[in-house]
Write a protein that holds these residues in place. Structure first.
Motif, PDB file in Angstrom:
ATOM      1  N   HIS A 240       0.724  -0.985   0.224  1.00  0.00           N
ATOM      2  CA  HIS A 240       0.081  -0.056   0.114  1.00  0.00           C
ATOM      3  C   HIS A 240       0.977   1.170  -0.111  1.00  0.00           C
ATOM      4  CE1 HIS A 240      -3.241   2.932   1.244  1.00  0.00           C
ATOM      5  NE2 HIS A 240      -2.115   3.309   1.995  1.00  0.00           N
ATOM      6  N   GLU A 241       0.398   2.425  -0.555  1.00  0.00           N
ATOM      7  CA  GLU A 241       1.191   3.629  -0.559  1.00  0.00           C
ATOM      8  C   GLU A 241       0.173   4.614  -0.820  1.00  0.00           C
ATOM      9  OE1 GLU A 241       4.976   5.686  -2.943  1.00  0.00           O
ATOM     10  OE2 GLU A 241       4.175   4.001  -3.731  1.00  0.00           O
ATOM     11  N   ASP A 242       0.398   5.720   0.029  1.00  0.00           N
ATOM     12  CA  ASP A 242      -0.208   7.070  -0.099  1.00  0.00           C
ATOM     13  C   ASP A 242       0.703   8.028  -0.006  1.00  0.00           C
ATOM     14  OD1 ASP A 242      -0.200   7.585   2.787  1.00  0.00           O
ATOM     15  OD2 ASP A 242      -1.907   5.966   2.721  1.00  0.00           O
ATOM     16  N   GLU A 243       0.019   9.345   0.138  1.00  0.00           N
ATOM     17  CA  GLU A 243       1.272  10.395   0.420  1.00  0.00           C
ATOM     18  C   GLU A 243       1.756  10.312   1.669  1.00  0.00           C
ATOM     19  OE1 GLU A 243      -2.258  13.564   1.749  1.00  0.00           O
ATOM     20  OE2 GLU A 243      -1.471  13.966  -0.199  1.00  0.00           O
ATOM     21  N   ASP A 244       1.260   9.602   2.513  1.00  0.00           N
ATOM     22  CA  ASP A 244       1.953   9.669   4.048  1.00  0.00           C
ATOM     23  C   ASP A 244       2.901   8.484   4.385  1.00  0.00           C
ATOM     24  OD1 ASP A 244       0.718  12.136   5.338  1.00  0.00           O
ATOM     25  OD2 ASP A 244      -0.777  11.071   4.801  1.00  0.00           O
TER      26      ASP A 244
ATOM     27  N   LYS B 234       6.731   8.676   4.833  1.00  0.00           N
ATOM     28  CA  LYS B 234       7.176   9.540   3.742  1.00  0.00           C
ATOM     29  C   LYS B 234       7.140  10.963   4.109  1.00  0.00           C
ATOM     30  CE  LYS B 234       5.437   8.554  -0.197  1.00  0.00           C
ATOM     31  NZ  LYS B 234       4.360   8.457  -1.458  1.00  0.00           N
TER      32      LYS B 234
ATOM     33  N   THR C  32      -5.448  10.627   7.869  1.00  0.00           N
ATOM     34  CA  THR C  32      -7.013  10.618   8.035  1.00  0.00           C
ATOM     35  C   THR C  32      -7.065  10.364   9.540  1.00  0.00           C
ATOM     36  OG1 THR C  32      -6.810   8.256   7.949  1.00  0.00           O
ATOM     37  CG2 THR C  32      -6.860   9.514   5.601  1.00  0.00           C
TER      38      THR C  32
ATOM     39  N   HIS D 295      -3.739   6.200  10.826  1.00  0.00           N
ATOM     40  CA  HIS D 295      -3.116   6.709   9.818  1.00  0.00           C
ATOM     41  C   HIS D 295      -2.633   8.111  10.118  1.00  0.00           C
ATOM     42  CE1 HIS D 295      -2.635   8.349   5.694  1.00  0.00           C
ATOM     43  NE2 HIS D 295      -2.368   7.280   5.551  1.00  0.00           N
TER      44      HIS D 295
END
Length: 358
Positions: free
Chosen positions: A107-111, A175, A324, A321
């Motif tokens: 999984h990857e997101d901006e954080d 990140k 969020t 998270h």
């Protein structure tokens, strides 16, 4: 020439996940006569070696809490306030060069990035492992996303915990600096959900239980760790376990970490009398339980060949998270080498002694 990065970490390739070893927490309670005073100046005067710039960076990153809440640098401390400061310890900088390698990004997101690490891959550079580590691969991957990435824009690559070289499973990397702070505090406060699957020697007596014993370096053999149920040597460590399946001479268990000490599960299960299957550090790479029959020995040797590492997998990882603020949970499949060995023992448990599978 390739861009070099700096990884601020220990120089020991065998260290496991443990944000307690990456971060320290200092608590300060103001006295009842404390006059209102800017928190950045207050901490600069109270913490040895602190500069105003470092203190302000820590405040901005959310590593300073007053009565459990984040504040700004101009916040005025007053009487009877509890100030908690999270700070990363000083580590020797380890230069790394980005290297292309396959990464199983779960999984990857901006954080954050969640990586499903294979067994046999060292997490970070150290003595004898200057290249070919997970962090070398992460550095290359991130640089492809942003050619301007440097050690200033992504300090320490957000490494807030580690897992052993020969343990497979889920890891989280931050990140952003705020994500680093959020995750580090969660690991430190033992609020991160970590569920491991392990195959251990012997028939575990209780269906479930809790192991409470300090974990510290072995006092003679410094690469090993030992459980210390009495006294204060080492660090406090708590592992909750539950039997999933019994196969006679081995048992499949789940382990939930309340703390995250170096080699904790491996050390605690050995302390319980059930070392991990094929754990060459803690005695699991020989027949611990079983018969003297040559067919049985051959069966075990075949299992060792199928799973040539300690049988431990970080299956679940859950936390709040950083962006969020919602709790998220990740679940990975047991890798093929462990699954094959489990199936062999499951089959063995169904046959009578003397009629072992080839």
């Amino acid at each position: 020439m390739p861009t070099k990065f700096t990884l601020m970490m220990d120089d020991d390739k065998d260290l496991q996940e443990s944000s307690e070893e990456l971060y320290e927490r200092q608590t300060i309670v103001t006295n009842k006569g404390q006059e209102p005073y800017r928190i950045d100046k207050f901490l600069m005067n109270r913490i040895e070696g602190a500069t105003r710039n470092k203190v302000q960076q820590a405040i901005e990153a959310g590593r300073v809490l007053v009565d459990g809440k984040q504040v700004k640098s101009n916040f005025k401390v007053k009487a009877n306030m509890e100030i908690v400061v999270y700070s990363d310890r000083e580590h020797i900088g380890e230069e790394i060069i980005p290297e292309e390698m396959p990464l199983n990004i779960f999984h990857e997101d901006e954080d954050i990035i969640i990586i499903n690490k294979p067994a046999g891959l060292v997490v970070h550079p150290g003595s004898g492992n200057r290249s070919g580590t997970l962090i070398n691969g992460v550095a290359w991957y991130l640089q492809q996303q942003n050619k301007a990435i440097s050690e200033e824009t992504l300090p320490r690559f957000g490494l807030v915990h580690r897992i052993d070289k020969n343990t497979s499973g889920l890891m989280v990397l931050a990140k952003t600096s705020k994500a680093v702070s959020s995750l580090a505090k969660q690991f430190f406060d033992h609020t991160v959900h970590r569920r491991y699957i392990a195959l251990v020697w012997g028939d575990v007596q209780e269906d479930e239980g809790t192991i409470i014993a300090h974990v510290g370096r072995h006092q003679r053999f410094r690469k090993l760790f030992e459980a210390y149920p009495e006294g204060e040597y080492g660090k406090d460590a708590i592992t909750h376990y539950k039997v999933l399946e019994r196969f006679g001479y081995v048992t499949l268990v789940e382990c939930r970490l309340e703390t995250g000490r170096t080699h904790q599960i491996r050390v605690h299960m050995k302390h319980l009398g059930h070392p991990l299957f094929n754990d060459d550090f803690y005695g699991g790479d020989k027949i611990v339980k079983g018969t003297v029959f040559s067919k049985y020995k051959q069966f075990v040797d075949n299992c060792f060949e199928i799973c040539p590492r300690h049988a431990l997998h970080a299956k679940e990882l859950g936390f709040v998270h950083p962006g969020t603020k919602e709790f998220i949970l990740f679940n990975s499949e047991i890798p093929q080498d462990m699954e094959r060995v489990i199936e062999k023992w499951r089959g063995y448990a169904k046959v009578k002694p003397g009629n072992l599978p080839e």
